[in-house]
Scaffold this active site. Structure first.
Site, PDB file in Angstrom:
ATOM      1  N   ASN A 151      43.909 -79.800-162.252  1.00 31.98           N
ATOM      2  CA  ASN A 151      42.578 -79.651-163.201  1.00 31.98           C
ATOM      3  C   ASN A 151      42.968 -79.404-164.672  1.00 31.98           C
ATOM      4  OD1 ASN A 151      42.386 -76.599-163.314  1.00 31.98           O
ATOM      5  ND2 ASN A 151      42.460 -76.906-161.370  1.00 31.98           N
ATOM      6  N   ARG A 152      41.755 -79.325-165.378  1.00 28.41           N
ATOM      7  CA  ARG A 152      42.118 -79.195-166.913  1.00 28.41           C
ATOM      8  C   ARG A 152      41.954 -77.587-167.184  1.00 28.41           C
ATOM      9  NH1 ARG A 152      40.968 -83.883-169.426  1.00 28.41           N
ATOM     10  NH2 ARG A 152      39.945 -85.413-167.963  1.00 28.41           N
TER      11      ARG A 152
END
Ligand code: C5P
Length: 230
Positions: free
Chosen positions: A30-31
């Site tokens: 994920n970011r």
């Protein structure tokens, strides 16, 4: 140093994003940059706490003055966070923990092959570590006095994001919930952020925006005032 707000307190902070392996070279991630968690670790240390940072993947270095345990997956983060939480006064779950992981990571790199069908990835649910911390505290004596969850949500007041966050606070059972609004370019990886702190008592949501250092200081201040004096 004795009059610092978190003097004598032990604070566990999880940060960064977990990486869930698909095969030896690929993962689902994920970011999350880890910036908010690292800012929290720095702010807690500056407030006098002994800090243990459980760090999943981060784009930024961990602060030098805190204990660090590196993890990769949600299952590793769970082990490390539950162990670190022994004797903790405060646990802050700022990590972006993957809700799902590939059910069966491949032992060897997945290859394109014309003679077999393209792969289908089956996901299974990861344990919810925040809920587990809350459940364990309820089942045993002691446990962290304060458990803080994060909620990264898209949406705004008009789309009912506060109401949604309040429901999440209830569902997770934590003491404080820090809401931040995310989108592709908003918050994740950015240096500035906008947060709202919600509590179990249903006090008015307290909103802050600015650098992640500034919002971390606001969160740590709130944590300090929520702890029973001793
Ligand atoms: O349910 P959601 O992922 O939005 O909840 C976010 C909060 O729950 C964060 O504090 C995150 O660190 C924590 N979490 C967790 N275990 C998971 C998923 C999220 O502890 N498997």
């Amino acid at each position: 140093a004795r009059d610092l707000p978190l003097a004598g307190r032990y604070v566990v902070i999880t940060a960064g994003g977990t990486r869930e392996p698909l095969d030896p070279v690929r993962f689902l991630g994920n970011r999350s940059s880890g910036k908010q968690g690292v800012a929290l670790a720095r702010a807690a240390a500056a407030a006098g706490a002994r800090v243990h940072l459980v760090a999943a993947h981060m784009d930024v270095p961990a602060p030098g003055n805190v204990e660090v345990t590196r993890v990769e997956t949600a299952l590793e983060l769970r082990e490390a966070a539950l162990a670190a939480a022994e004797g903790a006064d405060v646990v802050i779950m700022a990590a972006a923990v993957a809700d799902f992981r590939p059910a069966q990571p491949a032992d060897a790199k997945i290859k394109k092959r014309d003679d077999v069908a393209d792969p289908v990835v089956v996901l299974v649910r990861n344990p919810d570590i925040l809920r587990e911390l809350v459940t364990r505290r309820a089942e045993h004596d002691g446990g962290p006095e304060l458990i803080v969850g994060f909620a990264a949500e898209t949406g705004d007041a008009e789309t009912g994001v506060f109401e949604y966050a309040r429901q999440k606070l209830e569902r997770k059972g934590c003491d404080l919930l820090v809401l931040n609004q995310v989108g592709k370019d908003l918050v994740f990886g950015q240096d500035s952020t906008a947060i709202t702190i919600l509590d179990r008592d249903g006090s008015a949501p307290a909103s802050f925006s600015g650098s992640k250092d500034a919002t971390a200081a606001a969160i740590i201040e709130r944590v300090g005032s929520a702890l029973k004096p001793r």
